[in-house]
Scaffold this active site. Structure first.
Site, mmCIF file in Angstrom:
data_model
loop_
_atom_site.group_PDB
_atom_site.id
_atom_site.type_symbol
_atom_site.label_atom_id
_atom_site.label_comp_id
_atom_site.label_asym_id
_atom_site.label_seq_id
_atom_site.Cartn_x
_atom_site.Cartn_y
_atom_site.Cartn_z
ATOM 1 N N GLY A 1 36.787 34.750 40.909
ATOM 2 C CA GLY A 1 36.749 33.415 40.905
ATOM 3 C C GLY A 1 35.232 32.907 40.314
ATOM 4 N N SER A 2 34.836 31.767 40.636
ATOM 5 C CA SER A 2 33.838 31.041 39.716
ATOM 6 C C SER A 2 32.665 32.313 39.654
ATOM 7 C CB SER A 2 33.276 29.888 40.759
ATOM 8 O OG SER A 2 34.491 29.118 40.808
#
Lengths: 581, 173
Positions: free
Chosen positions: A295-296
């Protein structure tokens, strides 16, 4: 008469000749065989030590106390006769008497022991793995039918600490995982053998033959793990995994300069002293064996690649809507928001997916793929850890229409926790990636350590790019960023949150989240990287709320323990928004 | 008879030297006889035999003594080995105990029992310019547990996604 004597003497002479001359060697051999005994001297397995030489796992001598029920039933003992001093009387004792004597030594119930000792079986284990002292006391009781077998046991003085790193054993003492398997050749010693003549009491006959060779104990191995830091990481992580109802969690503490892993925490974990009771699913090192979509936290690679390629700068303005349509699909930010005017630093600080796509799509897919690969994604870590998974990074030409965009914000690719930490180590180390290390070296008998030659790093991005990215990451750990909870009073901290949609293998779909935070400190002279990942937390799931506090706890402790002072420099003020020109 | 013999021979012996030159110079003079001691070899052999016997006995005794000493040494070795093993076991048990007492879990729980708290921040005094780096403030007792989840801070919009599985991720943070 004379003739008779002659015959007898002759017979004697013949027999003498036969014994002394013809069969002599065979007879001597037979007699020797009666006295000669060969004892295997078991070699102790080497210990697994932490970076300061503190024992994480070591082998100790233990004894299994066993009994033959038949022999115990007929147990007799000669005791001094109190009525007539100097004489003895024969006492016939049995299982119950034996149990009475053994119970306090073995810490077992008399009745239970009596039951175990009664019967006709030739081999019953009374108690496994008693200390040599207990065995001596049992042996001194001289109970007919009770004997001991020497074994060894792997002990972990610090309890279950670092168990997923050191490893575990099968019931018959075969290493099944972790460093015990990886370094088995180093740790295993060579059993010795001793052959000597002994008298009926088992004592060595001084003038007898002696032959054999000594046991060679296994080598001790030093890991890069710092036990105290490991403990802190495990504790902070375990508390948070419970509190958030997460399925599992990992925490990695890495030294920036050489990629040494100082702590590698897993939760839930297992007790290496009782692996039989552990859940099979926990007998693993999740930080290396479990992969997930980062993810981020993966956006840092997009940012580094885009800046290195010169297509964007930290101050580049972006007009960021709440959603963005690409490849026939609508991508959205985590929060619905009106059109924002952000700098690229602001895009990272607020973790905007839309903004990241807008910046990242300026880099061709193949180039982006090469950067990801150079950051170590989809590549073996080099630790060669048993059960390690290298993650998934598909070749650029195989990326689906949406995958070309999802990889920009860390979805559509999988990493293990150590790889994820390695990305930040690269940025923190001025753009030079050092392969992660877990083994310091083999400890020699004199205590010195034979270290393996230092690995050479690989430059992934330039030092200037790395510095820019760190400055941008400082914006994340601010009141305006997504991780104010990661702030450590007095220190400059840089990092990135990750709240990824989690691939659930049970339904083959995305369900739940992976909350993570990876950070480094001090931001202006990075020394440590701490990566915290929680899988499917249910009470809160944003990386900034579930993982950042654990990061702060572990990093605060690590900075104190390793005596890393703050640099004293003030954080540069970095513009996150533009006026929307 | 023997007396007369002795007397006549004595007389002859007494007179003979005086008579010999008179009888003729052609015969050489007889060597004088004297009583010699018993042969040395005879005595030497006895000494040799005795010596050899003594040596044999001494050798046997020495062998016996050496053997006894060896056997005794062997017994002693056996006992000392047992003792050494006992002490090694004791040492090992004590070491295990120390290691357990020194483990971080034990230390932290003991420290907590003494009312100590983990320090939240640390300050360094830089000698070169006398500056205090970091935040120097007294440690506060942590609210148990140290790390708490902000369960309530999870926005409801996200919770929707938790329950509804999606085919492809389109958002992250």
């Amino acid at each position: 008469m004379f003739l008779g004597v002659c015959v007898v003497i002759s017979l004697f002479a013949v027999q003498l000749l036969r014994l002394q001359a013809l069969d002599a060697s065979a007879m001597a051999q037979e007699a020797l065989g009666g006295r000669l005994t060969t004892v295997t001297v078991p070699a102790l397995r080497g210990a697994v030590l932490d970076t300061h030489g503190v024992t994480l796992a070591a082998s100790v001598e233990r004894w299994d106390v066993v009994a033959s029920q038949r022999v115990v039933a007929a147990w007799q003992q000669f005791v001094p006769d109190p009525a007539r001093p100097g004489t003895t009387i024969k006492l016939t004792l049995g299982p119950h008497d034996a149990a009475l004597l053994l119970a306090p030594l073995l810490g077992q119930d008399v009745d239970a022991l009596t039951t175990k000792l009664t019967g006709t079986r030739g081999y019953v284990v009374l108690k496994r793995s008693v200390t040599p002292q207990v065995w001596r006391a049992v042996d001194d009781l001289d109970i007919g039918g009770v004997s001991g077998t020497r074994t060894s046991q792997r002990v972990h003085p610090s309890g279950g600490l670092a168990a997923p790193i050191t490893g575990w054993f099968s019931g018959d003492n075969k290493p099944l995982g972790g460093m015990e398997t990886r370094l088995d050749a180093q740790l295993t010693g060579k059993d010795g053998k001793s052959t000597f003549e002994r008298d009926p009491y088992g004592r060595q006959i001084a003038t007898g033959q002696i032959a054999g060779f000594d046991a060679v104990p296994g080598n001790d191995v030093r890991l890069t793990i710092d036990r105290d830091l490991q403990w802190k990481a495990e504790k902070a992580l375990a508390v948070q995994v419970r509190a958030t109802g997460a399925l599992s969690g990992t925490a990695v503490v890495m030294r920036v300069s050489d990629g040494a892993i100082l702590a590698l925490a897993n939760a839930p974990t297992f007790d290496p002293n009782a692996t039989g009771e552990a859940l099979g699913a926990n007998l693993r090192n999740r930080a290396l064996g479990d992969i997930y979509e980062p993810g981020s936290t993966g956006k840092v690679m997009t940012a580094a690649a885009a800046i290195e390629e010169g297509v964007v700068k930290a101050s580049s303005p972006f007009t960021v809507p709440s959603t963005l349509r690409r490849a026939g699909k609508t991508f959205q930010d985590s929060h619905s928001h009106p059109v924002e005017h952000l700098t690229f630093a602001g895009v990272l600080a607020t973790s905007s997916n839309v903004g990241t796509i807008m910046a990242g799509e300026r880099v061709p897919p193949a180039t982006m793929h090469d950067y990801l690969a150079k950051f170590g994604i989809g590549r073996p870590t080099g630790l060669d850890f048993p059960g390690e998974s290298r993650g998934i990074l598909a070749p650029a030409q195989d990326w689906s229409g949406t995958q070309r965009y999802t990889v920009l914000f860390g979805q559509g690719l999988s990493v293990n926790a150590v790889q994820a930490a390695g990305v930040y180590q690269t940025i923190a180390n001025g753009g030079v990636r050092m392969p992660p290390r877990l083994v310091e070296g083999v400890q020699r008998v004199d205590g010195t350590v034979a270290t393996s030659p230092a690995a050479t790093g690989t430059r992934v991005v330039s030092a200037a790019t790395a510095k820019t990215v760190i400055t941008m990451l400082e914006g994340v750990v601010s009141k305006e960023g997504t991780a104010p909870e990661a702030m450590i009073p007095g220190y400059r901290v840089a990092g990135k949150t990750g709240t990824a949609q989690r691939r659930d293998d049970t339904c083959k779909c995305y369900r739940g989240y992976t909350g993570s935070f990876i950070g480094l400190a001090p931001a202006d002279a990075p020394q440590l990287v701490v990566a915290v990942t929680l899988q499917r937390p249910v009470k809160g799931y944003y990386g900034g709320t579930v993982a950042a506090p654990v990061f702060r706890d572990i990093m605060t402790y690590a900075l104190q323990e390793l005596q890393i002072p703050p640099t004293g420099a003030a954080s540069p003020s970095i513009r996150l928004t533009t006026d929307g020109r | 008879m023997s007396q007369t013999l002795a007397a006549s021979s004595g007389a002859r012996a007494g007179r003979a030297p005086a008579r010999v030159p008179a009888r003729g110079p052609a015969r050489p003079p007889r060597p004088t006889l004297r009583v010699v001691a018993a042969p040395v070899a005879e005595r030497g052999r006895t000494v040799f035999v005795l010596g050899a016997l003594a040596l044999l006995v001494a050798g046997l005794v020495t062998l016996l003594l050496v053997n006894t000493a060896l056997a005794q040494g062997s017994f002693r070795l056996h006992d000392l080995r047992a003792r050494s093993g006992e002490l090694a076991d004791q040492s090992q048990a004590l070491r295990e105990d120390i290691a357990q007492q020194a483990s971080p879990q034990r230390l932290s729980s003991k420290a907590a029992a003494l009312g100590m708290v983990p320090s939240g921040s640390v300050a360094f005094l830089r000698l070169s310019d006398g500056r205090v780096l970091g935040v120097a403030k007294p440690a506060a007792a942590p609210t148990a547990p140290t790390v708490t989840a902000s369960a309530t801070s999870a926005p409801t919009t996200g919770a929707k996604a938790t329950t509804a599985p999606t085919a492809q991720p389109t958002t992250t943070r």
